[in-house]
Design an enzyme around this catalytic site. Structure first.
Site, PDB file in Angstrom:
ATOM      1  N   PHE A 123      54.930  43.543  36.359  1.00  0.00           N
ATOM      2  CA  PHE A 123      54.171  42.310  36.169  1.00  0.00           C
ATOM      3  C   PHE A 123      53.407  41.951  37.440  1.00  0.00           C
ATOM      4  CE2 PHE A 123      54.053  37.581  36.398  1.00  0.00           C
ATOM      5  CZ  PHE A 123      53.183  37.369  35.342  1.00  0.00           C
ATOM      6  N   GLN A 124      52.126  41.716  37.288  1.00  0.00           N
ATOM      7  CA  GLN A 124      51.205  41.378  38.377  1.00  0.00           C
ATOM      8  C   GLN A 124      51.193  42.435  39.480  1.00  0.00           C
ATOM      9  OE1 GLN A 124      51.891  37.243  39.594  1.00  0.00           O
ATOM     10  NE2 GLN A 124      50.479  36.565  37.991  1.00  0.00           N
TER      11      GLN A 124
ATOM     12  N   LYS B 101      57.652  42.583  48.026  1.00  0.00           N
ATOM     13  CA  LYS B 101      58.550  41.433  48.036  1.00  0.00           C
ATOM     14  C   LYS B 101      59.894  41.755  48.698  1.00  0.00           C
ATOM     15  CE  LYS B 101      59.931  37.593  45.067  1.00  0.00           C
ATOM     16  NZ  LYS B 101      59.889  37.035  43.690  1.00  0.00           N
TER      17      LYS B 101
ATOM     18  N   GLU C  73      41.457  32.006  44.787  1.00  0.00           N
ATOM     19  CA  GLU C  73      41.688  32.934  45.904  1.00  0.00           C
ATOM     20  C   GLU C  73      40.391  33.402  46.545  1.00  0.00           C
ATOM     21  OE1 GLU C  73      45.260  33.297  43.135  1.00  0.00           O
ATOM     22  OE2 GLU C  73      43.061  33.267  42.898  1.00  0.00           O
TER      23      GLU C  73
ATOM     24  N   MET D 278      16.331  31.296  42.066  1.00  0.00           N
ATOM     25  CA  MET D 278      15.737  32.516  42.613  1.00  0.00           C
ATOM     26  C   MET D 278      15.429  33.525  41.512  1.00  0.00           C
ATOM     27  SD  MET D 278      14.537  33.892  45.297  1.00  0.00           S
ATOM     28  CE  MET D 278      15.236  33.216  46.789  1.00  0.00           C
TER      29      MET D 278
END
Length: 568
Positions: A119-120, A169, A51, A481
Site C-alpha cells: 500500500f502506497q 519505515k 506536496e 499566454m
C-alpha cells in the site's frame, strides 16, 4: 556513538545543518519522523496543502535565503506529488533536500514491504533519477548522518539542485548506534571552483580589446553571489548588462548600463544590443531557447566568453571562444584584475552613446504615467510601492512575462519565478517559502487567474501558519499566454482557454480567512497594495484586465532576437 532511532538520527542531522523549517504533509510511511518532530521544537514544520506546493515552498525559501530548502512527504502519492517541484528545482538550479517515507525494507509474515506492491509503495528513487542531482535510500540506521551530510553538500555546491532521501519505515523506527560526523564522502563528485589562469588571460585579452562589449548574466551569477563583481566589470568596461530571465535582479535594473532581460519576451534594447556586440561575456547561463531564440542569430558577430560552473553547459547550445569552468564569483574577481592590466582607452564613449540611443528609442521611460488599468502601468505602480528589498514571485504565463518586462528588480534574490520548467501554480507557494525565509520583508506574488487557481489551496497554509503575503491576480478570465498564441499563430481558433468568471477571487480569499480586495483603477490598486502590505493576513488583490491584452514585444517561434515584434 549514540544509540537512537533512525527518525531521531535524521532530525539530529538536520539540526546540525541548521535546518529550522520543513515544508511538508505527513502520512503513514513518514509518521515516525513526524512523531520525532515533537521532540525538536527548533525545527518548525509548515503544513502545506499539497506536496507539490511543499516543494515550491522549499524552492521559494531557498531562492530568497540562499540556504537549502527542505520538504517532506509520505510514500507513494505523497512522494510522486513532489516530483514536479523537484523537476522545477532541477531545471532552475535550486538547492532543496526532499525527504520521503517509504514502506519497510523487510517484514515478518506480511507483504507490507518494498518490492511487493505494498500500500502506497512507489519506487521514488527510480522515478526522480532524471530530476535530481542524487537520491539516497538508507538500508541501515547508521548510514543516515552521512547521507544527510552528502545530500546537503551535493544540493548546495557546484550547480545547485535537488537531492532526495527516501526513508523506509523500519529504518525510521529501528534503533542502532549512530555516529555524527562532518565528513563528506561522495566518490566521483569533484568540484572545480578555481578558474584556470590561462583562460582568464584569454578572456581579459578579448575584453580589453573589445569595442562593443556586453555582459549577459544568468541565474548562476545569483547563486554565486557575483552581483558586485558584475557591477564592477560593467563600470570598468562601460559595458551594458543584459540578464536572462533567471538572472533578473543580479544587476540593478535602474543602473544606466542595465538593458533588462533578453529573450522571446525580452526588453527590445537588450535584444537589439546583444546582436551588435563584438565581445559577449556570459556569466552563469545555460543559453536556454527562451533566452537565445534562433541560435544562428544570437550575437552572431561576437567573440563569446562563457563562465559556467557546470561543464556540461559549455558548447551545449552556443559555441564559445573562451570557456571558463569555475565559480562565477571567483572567475569574475580574477577577470577584473586581469582586464585592468590589459585595458586601454578605446571606443567606450561611442558604444555607451549607442546603448543610450537604443534604450531611448526602443525602451523609453514614461514621463507621464497613464492611468489605464493595464499590466505595464500596474507593475510600474507596484515598483513604486515596494521597498528595494521587497520580494516578488510570479506565476507562469503572461503575468510572468509582463513582470519581466515592466517590474524593475533592484537586488539579487528579490525576483523569484519558474524559468526552465515553467510550472503554473509555482508563484504563490514560492511566496510563502520566501516570506518564511525573510519574515521582515514584503513578499508579493504577481499572478494570473489560471495559474493562481492551481495552488489557491495554499491560502489555508498561509492563513493558519500566519504567513502573510500579497497575491495580485491579473484576472483576464482566460489562460492568457495560450490564448495569445492561438490569436497570433492559430487564426484566433480558441480552444480550452476560457476560464469564465469563476471563482470570485475576493470571496475565495475570504472563504479561507484571508483578505480579498478588488481593484478596478490605478488609484484603487495603489490603495489596495498599501492596505495589503500593512495587513497581518494574506491579501488577494483581484485586478480585472482585458482578455485581449497581449505580451509584447514578442519573438515569434523560429525567429531570432532581432526579429522581435511589437512595441515596449
Amino acid at each position: 556513538m549514540t544509540k537512537m532511532s533512525g527518525a531521531q538520527a535524521l532530525l539530529e542531522s538536520l539540526e546540525k545543518h541548521n535546518v529550522d523549517v520543513i515544508f511538508g504533509i505527513l502520512g503513514g510511511a513518514i509518521l515516525p519522523v513526524y512523531d520525532e518532530l515533537c521532540s525538536h521544537p527548533k525545527v518548525r514544520h509548515i503544513l502545506a496543502r499539497h506536496e507539490q506546493c511543499a516543494a515550491h515552498e522549499a524552492e521559494g525559501y531557498a531562492k530568497a535565503s540562499g540556504k537549502v530548502g527542505v520538504c517532506m512527504a509520505t510514500s507513494g502519492p505523497g512522494a510522486t506529488n513532489l516530483v514536479t517541484g523537484l523537476a522545477d528545482a532541477y531545471m532552475d538550479s535550486i538547492p532543496i533536500v526532499a525527504l520521503t517515507g517509504q514502506v519497510p525494507t523487510s517484514g515478518v509474515d506480511t507483504s507490507y514491504m518494498i518490492g511487493r506492491d505494498a500500500f502506497q509503495e512507489a519506487d521514488i528513487i527510480s522515478i526522480v533519477t532524471a530530476v535530481t542531482k542524487y537520491s539516497y535510500q538508507p538500508r541501515n540506521i547508521s548510514e543516515i548522518p552521512q547521507m544527510v551530510n552528502n545530500a546537503f553538500h551535493i544540493a548546495s555546491t557546484g550547480r545547485p539542485g535537488p537531492v532526495l532521501i527516501d526513508l523506509p519505515k523500519n529504518i525510521q523506527t529501528g534503533i542502532d548506534e549512530v555516529e555524527f560526523t562532518n565528513k563528506i564522502n561522495i566518490r566521483g563528485y569533484q568540484l572545480i571552483t578555481e578558474p584556470k589562469p590561462q583562460k582568464i588571460s584569454q578572456a581579459a585579452e578579448l575584453l580589453a580589446k573589445a569595442e562593443r562589449p556586453i555582459i549577459l548574466a544568468g541565474g548562476g551569477a545569483i547563486n554565486a553571489d557575483a552581483s558586485d563583481e558584475l557591477v564592477a566589470m560593467s563600470d570598468l568596461l562601460m559595458a551594458p548588462v543584459a540578464t536572462t530571465f533567471m538572472g533578473k535582479g543580479v544587476f540593478p535594473e535602474v543602473h544606466p548600463l542595465s538593458l533588462g532581460c533578453i529573450g522571446m519576451h525580452g526588453n527590445p534594447a537588450a535584444n537589439r544590443i546583444i546582436g551588435e556586440a563584438d565581445v559577449l561575456l556570459a556569466v552563469g547561463t545555460r543559453f536556454g531557447d527562451r533566452a537565445t531564440a534562433t541560435l544562428s542569430a544570437f550575437a552572431p558577430d561576437a567573440k563569446k566568453i562563457h563562465i559556467e560552473i557546470d561543464n556540461a553547459e559549455i558548447n551545449k547550445n552556443i559555441e564559445v571562444d573562451v570557456p571558463i569552468v569555475a565559480d562565477a564569483k571567483k572567475s569574475m574577481q580574477a577577470l577584473i584584475v586581469a582586464t585592468k592590466t590589459k585595458l586601454s582607452k578605446g571606443e567606450g564613449p561611442t558604444w555607451t552613446k549607442r546603448v543610450k540611443e537604443v534604450k531611448e528609442q526602443l525602451s523609453p521611460l514614461l514621463k507621464d504615467r497613464p492611468r489605464d488599468v493595464v499590466p505595464k502601468h500596474l507593475l510600474m505602480a507596484l515598483r513604486e510601492l515596494l521597498p528595494e528589498n521587497g520580494i516578488v514571485t510570479t506565476e507562469v504565463g503572461q503575468n510572468q512575462m509582463w513582470s519581466a518586462l515592466y517590474f524593475k528588480a533592484l537586488k539579487p534574490r528579490t525576483f523569484i519565478s519558474s524559468g526552465g520548467l515553467g510550472t503554473m501554480g509555482f508563484g504563490f507557494p514560492a511566496a510563502i517559502g520566501a516570506k518564511v525565509a525573510c519574515p521582515d520583508r514584503p513578499v508579493v506574488d504577481i499572478a494570473g487567474d489560471g495559474s493562481f487557481i492551481m495552488s489557491e489551496q495554499e491560502l489555508a497554509c498561509s492563513v493558519s501558519e500566519h504567513i502573510p503575503v500579497v497575491v495580485i491576480v491579473l484576472n483576464n478570465s482566460v489562460l492568457g499566454m495560450v490564448a495569445q498564441w492561438q490569436r497570433a499563430l492559430y487564426d484566433r481558433r480558441y480552444m480550452a482557454v476560457n476560464l469564465g468568471k469563476t471563482p470570485d477571487m475576493v470571496k475565495l480569499a475570504e472563504a479561507y480567512g484571508a483578505q480579498g480586495i478588488r481593484a478596478q483603477s490605478i488609484e484603487e490598486f495603489q490603495k489596495a497594495v498599501k492596505q495589503a502590505l500593512s495587513s497581518h493576513v494574506t491579501t488577494v488583490i483581484d485586478v480585472p484586465i482585458s482578455s485581449e491584452t497581449d505580451v509584447v514585444p514578442f519573438v515569434p517561434p523560429g525567429c531570432g532576437l532581432p526579429q522581435q515584434r511589437g512595441d515596449y
